[in-house]
Write a protein that holds these residues in place. Structure first.
Motif, PDB file in Angstrom:
ATOM      1  N   ASN A 113       0.347  11.302   2.848  1.00 40.35           N
ATOM      2  CA  ASN A 113       0.036  11.286   1.707  1.00 40.35           C
ATOM      3  C   ASN A 113      -1.228  12.261   2.099  1.00 40.35           C
ATOM      4  O   ASN A 113      -1.628  13.368   1.482  1.00 40.35           O
ATOM      5  N   ALA A 114      -1.646  12.665   3.676  1.00 40.53           N
ATOM      6  CA  ALA A 114      -1.866  13.905   3.608  1.00 40.53           C
ATOM      7  C   ALA A 114      -1.586  15.729   3.062  1.00 40.53           C
ATOM      8  O   ALA A 114      -2.209  16.075   2.585  1.00 40.53           O
ATOM      9  N   VAL A 125       1.288  -0.877   0.112  1.00 38.47           N
ATOM     10  CA  VAL A 125       0.008   0.025  -0.055  1.00 38.47           C
ATOM     11  C   VAL A 125       1.260   1.283  -0.452  1.00 38.47           C
ATOM     12  O   VAL A 125       0.582   2.328  -0.844  1.00 38.47           O
ATOM     13  N   THR A 126       1.816   1.110   0.501  1.00 41.62           N
ATOM     14  CA  THR A 126       2.999   2.318   0.722  1.00 41.62           C
ATOM     15  C   THR A 126       3.411   2.940  -0.361  1.00 41.62           C
ATOM     16  O   THR A 126       3.948   3.833  -0.975  1.00 41.62           O
ATOM     17  N   GLY A 127       3.795   1.441  -0.817  1.00 43.01           N
ATOM     18  CA  GLY A 127       4.557   1.444  -2.651  1.00 43.01           C
ATOM     19  C   GLY A 127       3.437   2.256  -3.109  1.00 43.01           C
ATOM     20  O   GLY A 127       4.073   3.162  -4.429  1.00 43.01           O
ATOM     21  N   VAL A 162       5.083   7.167   8.165  1.00 47.41           N
ATOM     22  CA  VAL A 162       5.007   8.766   7.930  1.00 47.41           C
ATOM     23  C   VAL A 162       5.091   8.756   6.662  1.00 47.41           C
ATOM     24  O   VAL A 162       4.088   9.542   6.401  1.00 47.41           O
ATOM     25  N   GLU A 163       5.403   7.478   5.382  1.00 41.55           N
ATOM     26  CA  GLU A 163       4.870   7.328   4.075  1.00 41.55           C
ATOM     27  C   GLU A 163       2.988   8.516   4.119  1.00 41.55           C
ATOM     28  O   GLU A 163       2.419   8.636   3.331  1.00 41.55           O
ATOM     29  N   THR A 167      16.096   7.989  10.172  1.00 37.91           N
ATOM     30  CA  THR A 167      15.754   8.780  11.256  1.00 37.91           C
ATOM     31  C   THR A 167      14.982   7.551  11.968  1.00 37.91           C
ATOM     32  O   THR A 167      15.787   6.869  12.598  1.00 37.91           O
ATOM     33  N   ALA A 168      14.250   6.613  10.646  1.00 42.40           N
ATOM     34  CA  ALA A 168      13.823   5.551  11.114  1.00 42.40           C
ATOM     35  C   ALA A 168      14.873   4.491  11.407  1.00 42.40           C
ATOM     36  O   ALA A 168      14.480   3.297  12.986  1.00 42.40           O
TER      37      ALA A 168
END
Length: 314
Positions: free
Chosen positions: A288-289, A145-147, A282-283, A269-270
């Protein structure tokens, strides 16, 4: 001589409107040095892009290991890869060696990097995290989904930048395309699957990519249609170009956030805190926002200018 180098460097940039601060302070100067070296050595922009792809994939592999120093080596490799990704475009602008294949390769470059990074994060967490090792499907689904979200974010950020550059610098300074125009070019050139398989395949991917961008920005398509109707010779008044540029300029900072640098700051950072899965979070939320906000804001700008043209302004 010094002034000549400065002028040459400035010509290697896209525009000050669309350049990101970290790029100007770090990647563009390094990319310019790589580009000058490549120009003297006869290396093509596409060759640099291909090298960048392999460097970025190598970085992704190093992020699999739960060892900070190995991760740091991967971070340095990814920074190196991005300096090459900067250099290919700068070299193309310096030598006027643009090509659609180069643009397609440049777009795929980041996709290869992050595909490797996503897979490495999933395999790492599923191997070494007590929770995810018992629920493998969670991160695989999250990564998929992130991809998809990442692809949409990067595509629209690039699309809005190219549209801004079209009004700032004209057709020669922008890589703005349209799906109908690409389709006509494909047919007129006689590029067939049987005789030109790889070229046809790359163009098919690029055509699908362009259609997806256009479908996400219907108000922009209405504005482009209205501009073609009002100015069939393509000579858009300078007053319109300047007004649209002023309205679009505040959105360029969002296109930059949705590009490479802020993603990598989040990723690093992660990794430093030993929780790479947080990058996906975060992605999916922050980025997305920003994408949704950018689309809504840009569509409103396009609607406003379309109405102005219909009312006889400009």
């Amino acid at each position: 001589m010094k002034q000549s180098l400065k002028d040459d460097y400035r010509r290697s940039l896209k525009s000050m409107d669309t350049e990101e601060g970290i790029d100007l302070a770090f990647y563009r100067p390094i990319g310019y040095m790589w580009a000058r070296l490549a120009a003297h050595s006869g290396v093509s922009p596409n060759a640099i892009t291909i090298a960048a792809i392999f460097l970025g994939i190598g970085a992704g592999v190093l992020f699999y290991f739960p060892d900070l120093w190995i991760n740091v080596a991967g971070m340095l490799l990814l920074v190196w890869a991005n300096s090459f990704d900067s250099a290919d475009g700068q070299l193309a602008r310096m030598t006027h060696s643009y090509s659609r294949i180069g643009r397609i390769l440049d777009g795929l470059c980041g996709d290869f990097w992050f595909a490797a990074i996503y897979i490495a994060i999933v395999l790492r967490e599923n191997s070494f995290s007590p929770f995810f090792s018992e629920h493998h499907w969670i991160l695989w689904l999250t990564a998929a989904v992130t991809g998809m979200c990442h692809t949409k974010q990067a595509a629209m950020a690039d699309y809005y930048r190219q549209f801004h550059l079209y009004f700032l610098k004209g057709e020669d300074g922008s890589e703005l395309d349209s799906a109908p125009q690409l389709r006509r070019q494909l047919e007129d050139a006689g590029i067939t699957w049987r005789r030109h398989f790889w070229k046809r395949l790359s163009m098919a991917f690029y055509l699908a990519y362009t259609r997806q961008q256009e479908a996400t920005a219907p108000a922009m398509q209405a504005l482009r249609s209205q501009l073609r109707e009002r100015f069939p010779n393509g000579r858009i008044p300078q007053s319109f170009r300047e007004d649209f540029r002023r309205a679009s300029l505040p959105l360029m900072k969002f296109t930059n956030i949705l590009s490479f640098n802020w993603r990598v700051i989040t990723l690093f950072t992660a990794l430093f805190i030993g929780q790479p899965w947080l990058y996906f979070l975060v992605e999916l939320t922050v980025f997305n926002a920003l994408l949704v906000y950018m689309i809504i804001r840009h569509e409103k700008i396009c609607k406003r200018f379309t109405n102005s043209l219909r009312n006889g302004l400009y």
